[in-house]
Scaffold this active site. Structure first.
Site, PDB file in Angstrom:
ATOM      1  CE  LYS A 148     102.568 -19.873 -58.676  1.00 37.19           C
ATOM      2  NZ  LYS A 148     103.440 -18.625 -59.399  1.00 37.19           N
ATOM      3  CD  GLU A 158      93.580 -37.609 -53.108  1.00 42.54           C
ATOM      4  OE1 GLU A 158      93.368 -38.091 -54.352  1.00 42.54           O
ATOM      5  OE2 GLU A 158      93.693 -38.497 -52.062  1.00 42.54           O
ATOM      6  CG  HIS A 185      89.969 -39.893 -53.842  1.00 44.39           C
ATOM      7  ND1 HIS A 185      91.167 -40.283 -54.861  1.00 44.39           N
ATOM      8  CD2 HIS A 185      89.156 -40.557 -54.690  1.00 44.39           C
ATOM      9  CE1 HIS A 185      90.918 -40.945 -55.678  1.00 44.39           C
ATOM     10  NE2 HIS A 185      89.647 -41.227 -55.766  1.00 44.39           N
ATOM     11  N   GLY A 216      93.421 -43.781 -59.566  1.00 43.69           N
ATOM     12  CA  GLY A 216      93.600 -43.883 -61.416  1.00 43.69           C
ATOM     13  C   GLY A 216      92.228 -44.370 -61.910  1.00 43.69           C
ATOM     14  CG  ASP A 223     106.653 -18.764 -60.064  1.00 43.57           C
ATOM     15  OD1 ASP A 223     106.286 -18.814 -58.818  1.00 43.57           O
ATOM     16  OD2 ASP A 223     106.254 -19.067 -60.902  1.00 43.57           O
ATOM     17  CB  CYS A 268      91.383 -44.433 -55.221  1.00 39.94           C
ATOM     18  SG  CYS A 268      89.819 -44.707 -55.974  1.00 39.94           S
ATOM     19  CE1 TYR A 269      93.296 -49.956 -61.414  1.00 36.35           C
ATOM     20  CE2 TYR A 269      95.567 -49.070 -60.821  1.00 36.35           C
ATOM     21  CZ  TYR A 269      94.756 -50.006 -61.582  1.00 36.35           C
ATOM     22  OH  TYR A 269      95.076 -50.876 -62.178  1.00 36.35           O
TER      23      TYR A 269
END
Length: 530
Positions: A385, A181, A179, A65, A237, A92-93
């Site tokens: 997706k 990710e 991070h 954040g 979709d 992180c945060y």
């Protein structure tokens, strides 16, 4: 539908809850957890510990954040969360907030770390199992953890982070300053999987086959013996949503395909022939090409074009839906349900799943009159997706549909800059087909997120072909790379591929004599020109 019946799109899987502390990373963390075949959801940091535990989470991840843990009004973590015997990973945060809540020390070191950073790993523990003694990671912080809370082992350090990772294995509490990710942390996914599999003891059983089996059961429970209608757009979709419902209830589903004449070359045939062949779905095709062209005649303003296309689609769909309702009524059947291809990012953007009524309007067949209303079936609302594509492949849909590039609802109507006419659409279709064919031939379909081809129909460009001057139109190639379309970069398509596209377009499409390349990122430019 009674309260006891399962809702399509929901899941019985215990979620890994990603607590969103306000950065852009929460959805990305959730996606990375899903890539490890573990179900995850994003929830806001305003949730209380009671609300979090009510979801019966398999684990909790505290996201990054933008705030400092010492700033006025900065989001905090309730220490009770760490007493709930739920595995927790702070990032992180979230790592700093976790350390502070548990009695550790967080302060400014004077050394800010942004971007690529090397961390030393004196003790790999559980979280960093398999890590070398040093690894490259992606940092973005000013504050840092100086002392770990009591009972925690320090796993990593960096010049700006005296404590860059820690863990309390017995309490299943873990944290890292970097991070994991983002792709710029090469071993980040491995660390996430260490937390999920080793730290939290979870199994990688969130798979397309399991998703299909669960959603089929839920759709059957919701729909019963009622009839269902679905508007097919030609996109992945709506195609996957329809295929899932067809798998569940078979001939109770009728799909409506409105051919507005604004699709790319071959796409109506994909829906009418290939999708039906793959699924056996009952398809009602409405040829509305002339109607849309008449409504768009003389219109050049992009927003006005969008409004007209949306309005006409609703009107045409309404007529078709009434016909389906009447046909069903003649046989004593009721059409009660409408299928929609709502995806998980739409749910998050509408309020983190708390207020599903606010789903973005472009996924709704909104505007239907009060006497033509349906209950919604949204079997994709837990999926990203890439997961939708995986489910589509598992259902046996053709690659051409599953891997179709994202395409705007108004179609080619907003890729013709100027008035939309049948002739201009034919020119654009021909150029677009060449670009797509060459990108496919070069093996770039999975690399390029999408490649809009834009016809500058109101611009005349002078050229030379043979021994004479020509006055044709320019087209713009807009190849981009992206993960979610929120941001995008222009794709570095090899020059030889661009050369083949340009040569073929100017040779094979008589009305075009100039091909240009858009090298603008998003932001500042949007992916579409209109």
């Amino acid at each position: 539908m009674s309260d006891s019946q399962p809702e399509p799109g929901a899941t019985d899987a215990r979620p890994v809850l990603v607590i969103d502390f306000g950065a852009q990373y929460a959805q990305l963390i959730a996606r990375r957890v899903r890539e490890a075949h573990v179900y995850s959801e994003v929830v806001p940091h305003t949730w209380t510990t009671e609300q979090i535990l009510a979801k019966d989470p398999a684990a909790v991840i505290l996201s990054g954040g933008p705030a400092s843990v010492y700033a006025d009004g900065a989001p905090a973590v309730d220490p009770d969360l760490f007493e709930a015997e739920v595995p927790v990973l702070g990032i992180c945060y979230g790592f700093q907030a976790m350390a502070k809540a548990l009695g550790g020390t967080v302060a400014q070191t004077g050394t800010r770390e942004y971007g690529g950073t090397h961390v030393d790993i004196p003790d790999s523990g559980v979280l960093l199992t398999g890590s070398p003694a040093e690894q490259s990671v992606w940092m973005s912080h000013g504050d840092a953890v100086h002392e770990a809370p009591d009972g925690f082992r320090v796993l990593a350090t960096s010049p700006g982070s005296p404590v860059a990772a820690f863990e309390d294995r017995d309490r299943r509490l873990f944290g890292m300053q970097w991070h994991p990710e983002v792709k710029h942390s090469p071993l980040g996914q491995h660390a996430l999987e260490n937390f999920l599999y080793r730290g939290a003891g979870l199994r990688p059983d969130w798979t397309p086959g399991n998703v299909i089996a669960e959603q089929v059961e839920r759709i059957r429970a919701q729909v019963g013996d009622a009839r269902v209608i679905c508007g097919l757009s030609g996109g992945v979709d709506s195609a996957v949503a329809a295929a899932l419902v067809q798998r569940a209830v078979g001939d109770q589903l009728t799909c409506v395909f409105v051919d507005h004449g604004l699709l790319r070359l071959g796409e109506p045939e994909q829906v009418e022939r290939d999708f039906v062949a793959a699924t056996g779905v009952n398809l009602k095709v409405v040829d509305a090409r002339e109607r849309f062209l008449d409504a768009l005649a003389g219109v050049t303003d992009p927003e006005e074009k969008r409004k007209i296309i949306g309005r006409e689609f609703i009107r045409v769909f309404e007529v078709a839906a009434r016909e389906v309702v009447a046909e069903s009524g003649a046989h004593g059947e009721e059409v009660r349900f409408l299928v929609q291809g709502t995806l998980y990012p739409d749910v998050v953007e509408s309020g983190g799943g708390e207020g599903a009524a606010n789903i973005k309007s472009h996924h709704n067949v909104g505007g239907l009159p009060d006497d033509l209303q349906f209950e919604l079936v949204e079997p994709l609302r837990t999926l990203f997706k890439d997961e939708v594509r995986a489910v589509g492949l598992e259902l046996g849909l053709p690659d051409a549909i599953v891997w179709r590039q994202p395409f705007p609802g108004p179609g080619l109507g907003i890729r013709v800059i100027g008035e939309v006419t049948a002739e201009r659409l034919d020119v654009l279709r021909a150029a677009d087909a060449i670009a797509r064919e060459e990108l496919t031939r070069a093996g770039l379909d999975r690399t390029v997120w999408q490649c809009p081809v834009v016809l500058l129909a109101d611009v005349r460009s002078v050229g030379v072909q043979g021994d004479g001057r020509t006055y044709g139109h320019p087209v713009v190639l807009r190849p981009v790379t992206s993960e979610d379309a929120m941001t995008a970069d222009w794709a570095r398509v090899p020059y030889d591929v661009l050369s083949r596209i340009s040569t073929r377009i100017t040779n094979e499409v008589r009305e075009i004599n100039r091909v240009t390349l858009d090298v603008t990122s998003k932001p500042p430019g949007t992916i579409e020109w209109e």
